[in-house]
Design an enzyme around this catalytic site. Structure first.
Site, PDB file in Angstrom:
ATOM      1  N   CYS A 186      -4.494   3.607  -0.395  1.00  0.00           N
ATOM      2  CA  CYS A 186      -5.872   3.282  -0.766  1.00  0.00           C
ATOM      3  C   CYS A 186      -6.065   3.489  -2.256  1.00  0.00           C
ATOM      4  CB  CYS A 186      -6.850   4.159   0.013  1.00  0.00           C
ATOM      5  SG  CYS A 186      -8.567   3.779  -0.383  1.00  0.00           S
ATOM      6  N   HIS A 243     -14.220   1.681   4.985  1.00  0.00           N
ATOM      7  CA  HIS A 243     -14.832   2.014   3.688  1.00  0.00           C
ATOM      8  C   HIS A 243     -16.333   1.755   3.702  1.00  0.00           C
ATOM      9  CE1 HIS A 243     -11.769   3.164   0.813  1.00  0.00           C
ATOM     10  NE2 HIS A 243     -11.014   2.088   1.025  1.00  0.00           N
TER      11      HIS A 243
HETATM   12  O1  GNR Z   1      -3.974  -2.269  -1.624  1.00  0.00           O
HETATM   13  C1  GNR Z   1      -4.061  -1.760  -0.513  1.00  0.00           C
HETATM   14  N1  GNR Z   1      -2.998  -1.769   0.320  1.00  0.00           N
HETATM   15  C2  GNR Z   1      -3.050  -1.346   1.625  1.00  0.00           C
HETATM   16  C3  GNR Z   1      -1.859  -1.104   2.285  1.00  0.00           C
HETATM   17  C4  GNR Z   1      -1.849  -0.709   3.589  1.00  0.00           C
HETATM   18  C5  GNR Z   1      -3.034  -0.520   4.253  1.00  0.00           C
HETATM   19  C6  GNR Z   1      -4.240  -0.735   3.622  1.00  0.00           C
HETATM   20  C7  GNR Z   1      -4.263  -1.153   2.304  1.00  0.00           C
HETATM   21  S1  GNR Z   1      -5.763  -1.470   1.497  1.00  0.00           S
HETATM   22  C8  GNR Z   1      -5.317  -1.064  -0.131  1.00  0.00           C
HETATM   23  C9  GNR Z   1      -6.447  -1.357  -1.112  1.00  0.00           C
HETATM   24  C10 GNR Z   1      -7.645  -0.513  -0.777  1.00  0.00           C
HETATM   25  O2  GNR Z   1      -7.745   0.656  -1.020  1.00  0.00           O
HETATM   26  N2  GNR Z   1      -8.614  -1.114  -0.140  1.00  0.00           N
HETATM   27  O3  GNR Z   1      -9.697  -0.438   0.244  1.00  0.00           O
HETATM   28 NI    NI Z   2      -9.051   1.648   0.445  1.00  0.00          NI
END
Ligand code: GNR
Ligand code: NI
Length: 169
Positions: free
Chosen positions: A91, A140
């Site tokens: 994240c 989120h």
């Molecule tokens: O970029 C992101 N990659 C990811 C990889 C595995 C599971 C979820 C994600 S989401 C994340 C970007 C992010 O924080 N989105 O809220």
């Molecule tokens: Ni995220």
């Protein structure tokens, strides 16, 4: 367009529940453009408005390998979920740049209802990374982070890593 600042855990603003979008206007369109730019600059698969301190039900996503297929979902609703997949999560709001990730159980498939920037309602059937990403972004928008789903032990380990990195600044 502008690159927005991404809130970092444990910022309490990441816990604010997003409100529904009632009307798509120039302000919303501008916010989505900024979210696209912020997502691409940070090489994210997805970005929820909450992460950039916008507390509206909006997320962006690009699951293409070529990074040229931006998607925007307004007022997302997960209608049905089925199956299970167990895969790594990261994240942009949790220890950005520290390589923090952990495995998490998520539905394998889901049906998503949302609205696009023209105000049109759509339904998509998604699986694999797309399904993971949607569940992560909808979390989120409800003030939930992927680390909330981890065991106390794993959470403590991640918090220590983040604390240590912050002390170095
Ligand atoms: O970029 C992101 N990659 C990811 C990889 C595995 C599971 C979820 C994600 S989401 C994340 C970007 C992010 O924080 N989105 O809220
Ligand atoms: Ni995220």
């Amino acid at each position: 367009m502008a690159v927005l600042e991404i809130l970092q855990y444990p910022d309490p603003r990441l816990r604010i529940k997003a409100e529904s979008v009632t009307q798509i206007d120039d302000d919303i369109r501008k916010k989505v453009e900024d979210m696209y730019e912020t997502m691409y600059v940070n090489q994210g698969v997805g970005l929820a408005a909450t992460q950039v301190n916008i507390h509206l039900q909006i997320f962006t996503m690009d699951i293409s390998d070529t990074r040229d297929k931006p998607l925007c979902v307004i007022n997302p609703e997960i209608l049905t979920k089925s199956g299970m997949q167990y895969d790594y999560h990261g994240c942009l709001s949790v220890g950005a740049g520290l390589g923090i990730s952990d495995k998490l159980e998520r539905a394998a498939k889901l049906r998503l209802r949302g609205m696009d920037l023209d105000g049109k309602i759509f339904e998509w059937d998604l699986d694999e990374l797309a399904a993971i990403c949607v569940q992560h972004e909808v979390d989120h928008l409800n003030g939930i982070l992927f680390i909330d789903h981890l065991s106390r032990l794993k959470l403590d380990r991640i918090r220590k890593k983040i604390d240590k990195a912050q002390r170095r600044v």
